[in-house]
Write an enzyme that holds these catalytic residues in place. Sequence first.
Site, mmCIF file in Angstrom:
data_model
loop_
_atom_site.group_PDB
_atom_site.id
_atom_site.type_symbol
_atom_site.label_atom_id
_atom_site.label_comp_id
_atom_site.label_asym_id
_atom_site.label_seq_id
_atom_site.Cartn_x
_atom_site.Cartn_y
_atom_site.Cartn_z
ATOM 1 N N GLU A 191 -6.645 -5.125 2.956
ATOM 2 C CA GLU A 191 -5.268 -4.665 2.814
ATOM 3 C C GLU A 191 -4.687 -5.236 1.591
ATOM 4 O O GLU A 191 -3.890 -6.185 1.575
ATOM 5 C CB GLU A 191 -4.405 -4.613 3.951
ATOM 6 C CG GLU A 191 -4.781 -3.755 5.191
ATOM 7 C CD GLU A 191 -3.733 -3.177 6.132
ATOM 8 O OE1 GLU A 191 -3.539 -2.032 6.296
ATOM 9 O OE2 GLU A 191 -2.710 -4.052 6.277
ATOM 10 N N HIS A 224 -2.279 -9.951 9.883
ATOM 11 C CA HIS A 224 -1.650 -8.799 8.919
ATOM 12 C C HIS A 224 -0.673 -9.290 7.994
ATOM 13 O O HIS A 224 -0.048 -10.641 8.602
ATOM 14 C CB HIS A 224 -0.699 -7.620 9.908
ATOM 15 C CG HIS A 224 -0.162 -6.444 9.008
ATOM 16 N ND1 HIS A 224 0.567 -6.667 7.911
ATOM 17 C CD2 HIS A 224 -0.798 -5.278 8.957
ATOM 18 C CE1 HIS A 224 0.531 -5.412 7.416
ATOM 19 N NE2 HIS A 224 -0.284 -4.481 7.977
HETATM 20 P P1 13P Z 1 0.981 1.884 4.641
HETATM 21 O O1 13P Z 1 0.069 2.607 5.114
HETATM 22 O O2 13P Z 1 2.421 2.045 4.943
HETATM 23 O O3 13P Z 1 0.631 1.381 3.322
HETATM 24 O O4 13P Z 1 0.550 0.467 5.802
HETATM 25 C C1 13P Z 1 -0.506 -0.107 5.606
HETATM 26 C C2 13P Z 1 -0.615 -1.090 6.739
HETATM 27 O O5 13P Z 1 -0.046 -2.260 6.290
HETATM 28 C C3 13P Z 1 -1.521 -0.887 7.607
HETATM 29 O O6 13P Z 1 -1.522 -2.148 8.489
#
Ligand code: 13P
Length: 236
Positions: free
Chosen positions: A158, A100
């Site tokens: 992401e 992540h």
């Molecule tokens: P948000 O949905 O708060 O933007 O976070 C996304 C995330 O990092 C999921 O791993």
Amino acid sequence: MNKEYLVIANWKLNMDVNNTNWWVDKFEEHFEESEAYKVAIAPSFTEIPILLNAIGEADLEEDVEVYAQDISQFEKGKYTGEVSGFQLIEHGVMGVIIGHSERRKFLGETNKAINQKIMMATEYDLKPVVCVSNFEQVEAISSILTDSIRHRIVIAYEPLEAIGSGHPDSPEHVDHVLTHIKKILGDSVPTIYGGSVDADNISDYLDSDLISGFLVGTASIKPQDFLDILDRIHEG
Ligand code: 13P
């Protein structure tokens, strides 16, 4: 619609024992089974047994999988503070979020460590959900892509500016990036999107053939917000 989306709640560092039990209670009250989605929840390590127990008591074992938010790249031995694949599967954990951006940024996780974690997860038959925000990170994964990894891995795109900001990436741009990710890793590798996904915007992403699921942070903390997302997916 005959697609089953993988919808993962990434609770990050937000939940304690009470919240976990409360969340499952509320979730159970309104959760509807659907062929349109499969649900996974990733709590902190300490909440994993609590969550599994609550899911069992709510009779949700068939509907909700439990993932971890990390896995050690080391198997066993003198690695203080680490949690290994053998410990995760002992509890019934089915998958693990790896790499992540918050771990890359705040904990200095490198592509090398992430690759080792992917291999470790695969060895224990845990589904590695690997987060990427740029193509260099995707290229790094391609260097270790064996058939057994390819069969299990899920890539979560992401974009940094979309995480926790309330400003999700546009569906067109997500598609553009996922096309390129599939060019690097192969068409068969499932790609999911994460970054400010909520019930108000999720429908925008459901037309894409390339998006196989969602990684949800903020909107997974309140069970009703998460249920609303599932409802929208069910409605298509
Ligand atoms: P948000 O949905 O708060 O933007 O976070 C996304 C995330 O990092 C999921 O791993």
